[in-house]
Design an enzyme around this catalytic site. Structure first.
Site, PDB file in Angstrom:
ATOM      1  N   ASP A 165       0.840  -1.209   0.000  1.00 62.59           N
ATOM      2  CA  ASP A 165       0.000   0.000   0.000  1.00 62.59           C
ATOM      3  C   ASP A 165       0.878   1.263   0.000  1.00 62.59           C
ATOM      4  O   ASP A 165       0.353   2.382  -0.084  1.00 62.59           O
ATOM      5  CB  ASP A 165      -1.004  -0.007   1.153  1.00 62.59           C
ATOM      6  CG  ASP A 165      -0.354   0.031   2.524  1.00 62.59           C
ATOM      7  OD1 ASP A 165       0.880  -0.065   2.609  1.00 62.59           O
ATOM      8  OD2 ASP A 165      -1.097   0.149   3.525  1.00 62.59           O
ATOM      9  N   ASP A 173      -1.279  -6.272  -0.716  1.00 67.60           N
ATOM     10  CA  ASP A 173      -1.404  -5.638   0.598  1.00 67.60           C
ATOM     11  C   ASP A 173      -2.846  -5.171   0.794  1.00 67.60           C
ATOM     12  O   ASP A 173      -3.380  -4.415  -0.043  1.00 67.60           O
ATOM     13  CB  ASP A 173      -0.469  -4.412   0.618  1.00 67.60           C
ATOM     14  CG  ASP A 173       0.104  -4.132   1.983  1.00 67.60           C
ATOM     15  OD1 ASP A 173      -0.156  -4.911   2.918  1.00 67.60           O
ATOM     16  OD2 ASP A 173       0.850  -3.137   2.091  1.00 67.60           O
ATOM     17  N   GLU A 218       8.578  -4.208  10.950  1.00 67.55           N
ATOM     18  CA  GLU A 218       8.980  -2.905  10.416  1.00 67.55           C
ATOM     19  C   GLU A 218       9.450  -1.978  11.537  1.00 67.55           C
ATOM     20  O   GLU A 218       8.744  -1.780  12.544  1.00 67.55           O
ATOM     21  CB  GLU A 218       7.800  -2.259   9.657  1.00 67.55           C
ATOM     22  CG  GLU A 218       8.170  -0.888   9.089  1.00 67.55           C
ATOM     23  CD  GLU A 218       7.231  -0.367   8.015  1.00 67.55           C
ATOM     24  OE1 GLU A 218       6.331  -1.107   7.575  1.00 67.55           O
ATOM     25  OE2 GLU A 218       7.421   0.794   7.607  1.00 67.55           O
TER      26      GLU A 218
HETATM   27  O1  KIV Z   1       3.350  -1.332   1.741  1.00 61.77           O
HETATM   28  C1  KIV Z   1       4.536  -1.670   1.808  1.00 61.77           C
HETATM   29  O2  KIV Z   1       5.351  -1.329   0.944  1.00 61.77           O
HETATM   30  C2  KIV Z   1       4.953  -2.467   2.958  1.00 61.77           C
HETATM   31  C3  KIV Z   1       6.410  -2.771   3.087  1.00 61.77           C
HETATM   32  C4  KIV Z   1       7.125  -1.583   3.598  1.00 61.77           C
HETATM   33  C5  KIV Z   1       6.657  -3.961   3.931  1.00 61.77           C
HETATM   34  O3  KIV Z   1       4.147  -2.837   3.758  1.00 61.77           O
END
Ligand code: KIV
Length: 292
Positions: free
Chosen positions: A55, A94, A192
């Site tokens: 996302d 995501d 993270e």
């Molecule tokens: O949305 C994204 O790019 C992420 C990564 C930073 C793991 O969740």
């Protein structure tokens, strides 16, 4: 025909169970984000294990200030584009903010939308309070990747993009969250922005791979955002980002050279131009007027 005893096909897509089985097995896992057909092709040609249509799309591709602005439809549009690259890497979609917070039914429908767009697994943010959502998605036979530590969809609740788990209580909460996600059946967990000691504790405690971003080297794998590692995003550079290229500078230089060539008459050349045969040109009354 493939049988249970056939050797694995080197081009067969990598599955979520195969990623889970890499815990303590083989080299660290590599995940990178990608958001469309060309970026997924690049990531897959580079041989990564997982491609996350993150996302972060909202920030690095669509220009928003945070990740809260994208919808499931936005994510599905970009998952579909990445899926058209037919990557060997496991393609993970995501789930955006509010797509798994309202009800189990909505959660499953949203996860299914990303699967129908071409993802083979989904990721969502949060610890124990997301167990209901995770169980509902797993019940629909969709593999789930967890994400704890800094969860950017919670920036307003946590007060910004800050390292998490620096105090003892917070470190224990992250550990308990990760253990609960693994017990619920997540095939891997993103960690993270947590101190390396916390990442190590979690990695040692869970039976599935941890994939770190800003979590130090004691994880089972690492992920970076495509635009960060390629230097396409240059507005900020978090401490954990390593840039492997300067594509924004290279692209700006290339476009500026094109502009210069157009303005100075160096583009297009005769070789870059379609021509008619001389007799046709003559009949058209153009003979002699075309530059060589
Ligand atoms: O949305 C994204 O790019 C992420 C990564 C930073 C793991 O969740």
């Amino acid at each position: 025909m493939t049988t249970a005893s056939s050797p694995p096909d080197a081009r067969a897509p990598i599955s979520a169970p195969e990623i889970a089985a890499r815990k303590g097995n083989g080299p660290p896992l590599v995940m990178v984000t990608a958001y469309d057909f060309p970026s997924a092709r690049v990531a897959d040609a580079a041989g990564v294990d997982m491609i996350l249509v993150g996302d972060t799309l909202a920030m690095v591709v669509l220009g928003y200030e945070d990740t809260l602005q994208v919808t499931t439809d936005d994510m599905a549009h970009h998952v579909a584009a990445a899926a058209r690259a037919r990557p060997r890497a496991l393609l993970i979609g995501d789930l955006p903010w509010l797509s798994y917070h309202v009800s189990s039914e909505e959660t499953v429908r949203n996860a299914a939308q990303l699967i129908r767009a071409g993802a083979a697994a989904v990721k969502l943010e949060g610890g124990r309070k997301r167990l209901g959502a995770i169980e509902a998605i797993l019940d629909a036979e969709i593999p789930v990747m967890g994400h704890v530590g800094l969860t950017p969809q919670s920036i307003h609740a946590v007060g910004g993009f800050k390292v998490q788990g620096k105090q003892l209580d917070a470190a224990h909460a992250i550990l308990d969250d990760a253990v609960a996600l693994a017990e619920a059946g997540c095939f891997a967990i993103v960690l993270e922005c947590v101190p390396d000691a916390v990442a190590r504790l979690v990695t040692d405690a869970v039976p599935v791979p941890t994939i770190g971003i800003g979590a130090g080297r004691h994880c089972d794998g690492q992920v970076l955002v495509y635009h960060d590692l390629l230097g396409l995003e240059d507005r900020m550079k978090p401490k954990f980002v390593r840039r492997y290229a300067s594509l924004k500078t290279d692209a700006t230089t290339a476009v500026a050279r094109f502009a210069d060539d157009v303005r100075s008459g160096r583009f297009p050349s005769s070789d870059e131009t379609y021509h008619v045969a001389d007799d046709v040109a003559e009949a058209l009354g153009l003979y002699g007027t075309a530059s060589a």
